[in-house]
Write a protein that holds these residues in place. Structure first.
Motif, PDB file in Angstrom:
ATOM      1  N   ALA A  51      -6.259  -3.974  -2.577  1.00  0.00           N
ATOM      2  CA  ALA A  51      -6.528  -3.722  -4.020  1.00  0.00           C
ATOM      3  C   ALA A  51      -5.483  -2.898  -4.643  1.00  0.00           C
ATOM      4  CB  ALA A  51      -7.780  -3.031  -3.753  1.00  0.00           C
ATOM      5  N   GLU A  52      -4.876  -1.889  -3.838  1.00  0.00           N
ATOM      6  CA  GLU A  52      -3.910  -1.232  -4.497  1.00  0.00           C
ATOM      7  C   GLU A  52      -2.513  -1.899  -4.904  1.00  0.00           C
ATOM      8  OE1 GLU A  52      -2.868   1.899  -1.428  1.00  0.00           O
ATOM      9  OE2 GLU A  52      -4.759   2.705  -1.555  1.00  0.00           O
ATOM     10  N   LEU A  53      -2.170  -2.859  -3.958  1.00  0.00           N
ATOM     11  CA  LEU A  53      -0.992  -3.786  -4.474  1.00  0.00           C
ATOM     12  C   LEU A  53      -1.331  -4.830  -5.634  1.00  0.00           C
ATOM     13  CD1 LEU A  53       0.132  -4.879  -0.831  1.00  0.00           C
ATOM     14  CD2 LEU A  53       1.275  -3.355  -2.501  1.00  0.00           C
ATOM     15  N   LEU A  54      -2.629  -5.251  -5.773  1.00  0.00           N
ATOM     16  CA  LEU A  54      -2.965  -5.931  -6.869  1.00  0.00           C
ATOM     17  C   LEU A  54      -2.816  -4.995  -8.244  1.00  0.00           C
ATOM     18  CD1 LEU A  54      -6.211  -7.771  -5.367  1.00  0.00           C
ATOM     19  CD2 LEU A  54      -3.941  -8.779  -6.285  1.00  0.00           C
ATOM     20  N   GLU A  55      -3.503  -3.887  -7.986  1.00  0.00           N
ATOM     21  CA  GLU A  55      -3.259  -3.028  -9.295  1.00  0.00           C
ATOM     22  C   GLU A  55      -1.926  -2.772  -9.606  1.00  0.00           C
ATOM     23  OE1 GLU A  55      -4.838   1.381 -10.764  1.00  0.00           O
ATOM     24  OE2 GLU A  55      -5.788   0.287  -8.690  1.00  0.00           O
ATOM     25  N   ALA A  56      -1.110  -2.493  -8.686  1.00  0.00           N
ATOM     26  CA  ALA A  56       0.388  -2.195  -9.019  1.00  0.00           C
ATOM     27  C   ALA A  56       1.136  -3.450  -9.677  1.00  0.00           C
ATOM     28  CB  ALA A  56       0.945  -1.894  -7.602  1.00  0.00           C
ATOM     29  N   ARG A  57       0.643  -4.903  -9.095  1.00  0.00           N
ATOM     30  CA  ARG A  57       1.248  -5.956  -9.643  1.00  0.00           C
ATOM     31  C   ARG A  57       0.851  -6.174 -11.158  1.00  0.00           C
ATOM     32  NH1 ARG A  57      -0.526 -11.598  -7.298  1.00  0.00           N
ATOM     33  NH2 ARG A  57      -2.641 -11.163  -8.416  1.00  0.00           N
ATOM     34  N   GLU A  58      -0.309  -5.786 -11.585  1.00  0.00           N
ATOM     35  CA  GLU A  58      -0.715  -5.593 -12.812  1.00  0.00           C
ATOM     36  C   GLU A  58      -0.039  -4.771 -13.915  1.00  0.00           C
ATOM     37  OE1 GLU A  58      -5.069  -5.195 -13.492  1.00  0.00           O
ATOM     38  OE2 GLU A  58      -5.504  -6.700 -11.839  1.00  0.00           O
ATOM     39  N   LYS A  59       0.439  -3.570 -13.357  1.00  0.00           N
ATOM     40  CA  LYS A  59       1.105  -2.513 -14.026  1.00  0.00           C
ATOM     41  C   LYS A  59       2.512  -3.202 -14.185  1.00  0.00           C
ATOM     42  CE  LYS A  59      -1.635   1.243 -12.787  1.00  0.00           C
ATOM     43  NZ  LYS A  59      -1.758   2.638 -12.101  1.00  0.00           N
ATOM     44  N   ASP A  60       3.254  -3.603 -13.112  1.00  0.00           N
ATOM     45  CA  ASP A  60       4.435  -3.725 -12.980  1.00  0.00           C
ATOM     46  C   ASP A  60       4.917  -5.322 -13.423  1.00  0.00           C
ATOM     47  OD1 ASP A  60       4.833  -1.363 -11.883  1.00  0.00           O
ATOM     48  OD2 ASP A  60       4.904  -1.965  -9.869  1.00  0.00           O
ATOM     49  N   LYS A  61       3.869  -6.231 -13.713  1.00  0.00           N
ATOM     50  CA  LYS A  61       3.918  -7.423 -14.161  1.00  0.00           C
ATOM     51  C   LYS A  61       4.965  -8.312 -13.301  1.00  0.00           C
ATOM     52  CE  LYS A  61       1.591  -6.203 -17.943  1.00  0.00           C
ATOM     53  NZ  LYS A  61       0.220  -6.860 -18.091  1.00  0.00           N
ATOM     54  N   THR A  62       4.764  -8.066 -12.101  1.00  0.00           N
ATOM     55  CA  THR A  62       5.698  -8.989 -11.064  1.00  0.00           C
ATOM     56  C   THR A  62       5.208 -10.269 -10.737  1.00  0.00           C
ATOM     57  OG1 THR A  62       4.378  -7.875  -9.265  1.00  0.00           O
ATOM     58  CG2 THR A  62       6.572  -6.669  -9.864  1.00  0.00           C
ATOM     59  N   SER A  63       5.707 -11.181 -10.045  1.00  0.00           N
ATOM     60  CA  SER A  63       5.381 -12.341  -9.948  1.00  0.00           C
ATOM     61  C   SER A  63       5.074 -12.517  -8.586  1.00  0.00           C
ATOM     62  CB  SER A  63       6.321 -13.469 -10.373  1.00  0.00           C
ATOM     63  OG  SER A  63       7.499 -13.299  -9.490  1.00  0.00           O
ATOM     64  N   ARG A  64       4.731 -11.523  -7.806  1.00  0.00           N
ATOM     65  CA  ARG A  64       4.481 -11.924  -6.056  1.00  0.00           C
ATOM     66  C   ARG A  64       3.037 -12.556  -6.294  1.00  0.00           C
ATOM     67  NH1 ARG A  64       5.335  -6.888  -2.862  1.00  0.00           N
ATOM     68  NH2 ARG A  64       5.175  -8.272  -1.282  1.00  0.00           N
ATOM     69  N   THR A  65       2.780 -13.380  -5.172  1.00  0.00           N
ATOM     70  CA  THR A  65       1.382 -14.030  -5.193  1.00  0.00           C
ATOM     71  C   THR A  65       0.505 -13.005  -4.147  1.00  0.00           C
ATOM     72  OG1 THR A  65       2.208 -14.979  -2.999  1.00  0.00           O
ATOM     73  CG2 THR A  65       2.771 -16.388  -4.929  1.00  0.00           C
ATOM     74  N   ASP A  66      -0.816 -13.539  -4.657  1.00  0.00           N
ATOM     75  CA  ASP A  66      -2.034 -12.838  -3.763  1.00  0.00           C
ATOM     76  C   ASP A  66      -1.622 -13.046  -2.257  1.00  0.00           C
ATOM     77  OD1 ASP A  66      -3.054 -12.601  -6.100  1.00  0.00           O
ATOM     78  OD2 ASP A  66      -4.885 -14.102  -5.745  1.00  0.00           O
ATOM     79  N   ALA A  67      -0.995 -14.317  -1.523  1.00  0.00           N
ATOM     80  CA  ALA A  67      -0.729 -14.230  -0.284  1.00  0.00           C
ATOM     81  C   ALA A  67       0.174 -13.235   0.253  1.00  0.00           C
ATOM     82  CB  ALA A  67      -0.425 -15.749  -0.017  1.00  0.00           C
TER      83      ALA A  67
END
Length: 702
Positions: free
Chosen positions: A174-190
């Motif tokens: 959940a923390e990594l998902l939140e960070a992805r939203e902020k940083d706009k990175t393209s890393r997948t859920d997997a």
């Protein structure tokens, strides 16, 4: 045949000098007791003959210890199986026998089973974390050891681990998902899920590495003995040799080391800063961000900071060799000679608060005393010096901050109370046999006779409670803070177990034994109930204090000592009423009260979801409730607090100390509790000086 271990304990426990061991013959050979048997026999006899209020050491006592020990050893119930507990159950009434010289069957059998099960558990988590979790599946986990039972079999234990690891991974995911939203990175859920599992695996890799390689049998034995001693009462502790040294260092405010402040960083021990004047500072080779990889010949990779510190500290004048990886990537070896390091942060400190009135502020984190060095630091001397400096600054009132002060030296608190009152009983101390001594301040002089306020909270304990209670009984000061203090009204003495044994090689440790109980001058105990504040402020803490421990000694009353109240007694009623009005309209305290209600609600939650959608909804709801607490400081009007010029002169040129002093002041500029205590002190100043009060009233009328 049982091995007998006889301890000669006179009525006066402090006079013990030796212990005679009688060896039993087993198979025609003399079987001398080992270290553990010696410790157990000593502890058993000391508890029975020296504890202030000993419980009967019988089968009932043994069962309580049995339950506590297993709970401490496997708090989450993920190591032992139900069959293990059943196998150990016949020995639950054996502990009293072990304290009287019987073989240590319970400890030995528990230790054997624990090592086997821990080894099994260490192979469970990597297999579970090797596969992705399905965070769409609707399932829950119960996080409450009291509600859970030990697993019925190996499959049940694996399932308990699976759910626990899934929750930890879900948190990271959940923390990594939140960070992805902020940083706009393209890393997948997997990819993020895999990274979350890897992070959790590293945590448990270190956890099991520590259990296997650094938590020795001696540590588990110390846990076993402490399950015994703390069942007698929460403050009777067994300390193995290293812990004994740490306790003495804490009390004296000094230790022998190299003067490098350390922290753990992803399994590495990194240097944060160098203490000015220390061996590291004088040598000049160690720098901030250097990583210590070895202490002498010991590789400390993966060590906890406290374990690394234990290796680095030692006797004064002895060398310690460090292998260090510098920030530039090079590796070097540095040999330093250990020397005394003074823990300045544990000492009394003062400042001046300016506003409606000029107020002195004294911070005392503990009642320290260096009993091994007459020239060492003593809290009474230091507070007396701070009072003198504040008087020279012509302060109109003094606030003594005892929040989070866990106590310490009884002689120092007796003398410290004498700074503010003429001679008289400060505290009554009752011994095991019922004899009561009145501990008196015998100095008729008063160092400071102006308005006095004492700040406390739930973590103010022992000597802090004696100080607050005495000032309250004498009506000398107003006590401001949480509804009540911690409630530790007992006296402990440190007994070195090696001093009890003839021809012993050492290394038995010590026992901190409850031998007396504190009572106020008015006869009431400070035990369990603590000291109730005159001016009560909303508490920021949830369920803290002695009353939480079922093994705590009870509250009671003895006859009051003769004592005379302060000639100009503090009238707390108007101070309390005025504060209540302010607090009722204080946004910071409203937020604090709401936060406690939220914390209580969260504490009562036992079941947690293991699917992402439910988890995020849960977290969003809780975060919204707790987020307001972050704004507490914004609701506090900044306090104008500054160091005394005489203190700044002492540290000018020392950038490290100046920076720490700046941080210390900054932490107090937005303190809601200090802010309201200042308001109370302003009222007390007006109450204490009628002429000033009249002039103030007349000025307002104009």
């Amino acid at each position: 045949m049982r091995m007998k271990l006889k301890v000669i304990v006179p009525v006066m426990l402090i006079g013990i000098s030796a212990v005679i061991f009688a060896f039993a013959k087993i198979g025609g050979k003399t079987d001398p007791p080992g270290k553990y048997e010696k410790v157990m026999a000593l502890v058993g006899q000391i508890l029975q003959e020296g504890h202030y209020q000993p419980k009967p050491i019988d089968d009932k006592f043994s069962k309580e210890v049995f339950t506590k020990y297993l709970r401490n050893l496997d708090a989450d119930k993920k190591i032992f199986l139900k069959s293990d507990i059943a196998a150990l159950r016949p020995l639950e009434t054996h502990i009293d026998d072990e304290l009287n010289g019987a073989p240590l069957d319970l400890f030995n059998q528990t230790n054997e089973i624990y090592l086997k099960r821990m080894d099994e558990a260490s192979s469970i988590y990597p297999a579970i974390l090797a596969k992705p979790f399905d965070f769409s599946a609707k399932e829950t986990i119960v996080i409450d050891p009291e509600s859970n039972e030990w697993p019925a079999n190996a499959a049940g234990r694996t399932e308990a681990w699976r759910k626990s690891l899934k929750l930890r991974t879900l948190e990271k995911y959940a923390e990594l998902l939140e960070a992805r939203e902020k940083d706009k990175t393209s890393r997948t859920d997997a990819q993020l899920e895999a990274e979350a599992r890897e992070k959790v695996k590293k945590i448990y890799d270190k956890y099991f590495e520590r259990l296997k390689n650094r938590v020795k049998q001696d540590d588990r034995f110390a846990m076993y003995v402490n399950a015994i001693t703390t069942t007698m009462d929460p403050h009777t502790d067994y300390m193995p040799p290293i812990e004994k040294r740490s306790f003495q260092e804490q009390m004296s405010g000094r230790f022998y080391g190299i003067g490098a402040q350390l922290r753990e960083d992803e399994g590495r021990i990194k240097i944060v800063s160098i203490v000015t004047g220390s061996p590291s500072w004088k040598d000049g080779k160690l720098k901030a961000d250097d990583v210590i990889t070895k202490v002498d010949t010991t590789d400390i990779s993966g060590y906890a900071v406290e374990d690394a510190v234990t290796l680095i500290r030692g006797a004064k004048g002895t060398p310690v060799k460090l292998t260090v990886k510098s920030v530039d990537g090079t590796t070097k070896q540095v040999t330093l000679i250990r020397d005394e390091i003074k823990l300045d942060d544990t000492f009394a400190k003062s400042a001046i608060i300016t506003g409606e009135h000029k107020i002195g502020y004294i911070y005392l984190p503990e009642f320290y005393a260096d009993f091994n060095d007459r020239q060492g630091a003593f809290s009474y001397d230091d507070v007396a010096a701070e009072v003198k400096k504040l008087k020279a600054e012509n302060v109109e009132g003094i606030i003594l901050d005892l929040r989070f002060n866990g106590g310490g030296s009884l002689p120092d608190v007796i003398k410290m109370a004498g700074l503010f009152i003429p001679e008289g009983t400060v505290v009554q101390v009752r011994s095991r046999g019922g004899e009561t001594q009145q501990q008196r301040d015998r100095d008729k002089t008063v160092a400071y006779d102006g308005p006095l306020a004492i700040m406390v909270n739930e973590f103010s304990a022992s000597a802090s409670e004696i100080m607050a209670a005495a000032m309250q009984d004498y009506k000398r000061a107003v006590i401001v803070g949480s509804p009540s203090t911690f409630g530790k009204g007992t006296v402990q003495r440190m007994l070195d177990l090696d001093a009890f044994v003839r021809d012993n090689e050492g290394g038995l440790g010590a026992i901190k034994l409850t031998v007396q109980k504190f009572y106020r001058a008015n006869g009431g105990s400070t035990q369990l109930k603590g000291v109730e504040s005159d001016v009560v402020l909303p508490s920021p803490y949830y369920e803290v204090g002695e009353k939480k421990d079922k093994d705590a000694l009870k509250w009671d009353v003895i006859p009051a000592a003769p004592y005379k109240a302060w000639s100009e007694p503090v009238d707390v009623a108007p101070l309390k009423a005025n504060s209540a009005k302010r607090v009722a309209n204080n946004e910071a305290f409203k937020i604090i009260s709401e936060n406690i209600a939220t914390l209580k609600k969260l504490d009562e939650q036992k079941t947690y979801p293991l699917d992402l959608a439910s988890y995020k909804a849960d977290q969003k709801k809780n975060a919204a409730a707790l987020k307001r607490y972050d704004a507490v400081n914004d609701k506090v009007k900044p306090i104008n607090i500054n160091s005394l010029s005489v203190d700044l002169d002492k540290i000018k040129g020392d950038t490290v100390k100046l920076a720490r002093n700046k941080d210390w002041l900054k932490a107090r500029t937005k303190d809601a509790y200090l802010s309201e205590t200042i308001n109370v002190m302003n009222d007390l100043i007006m109450q204490s000086f009628p002429k000033l009060k009249n002039n103030y009233t007349d000025a307002n009328k104009k």
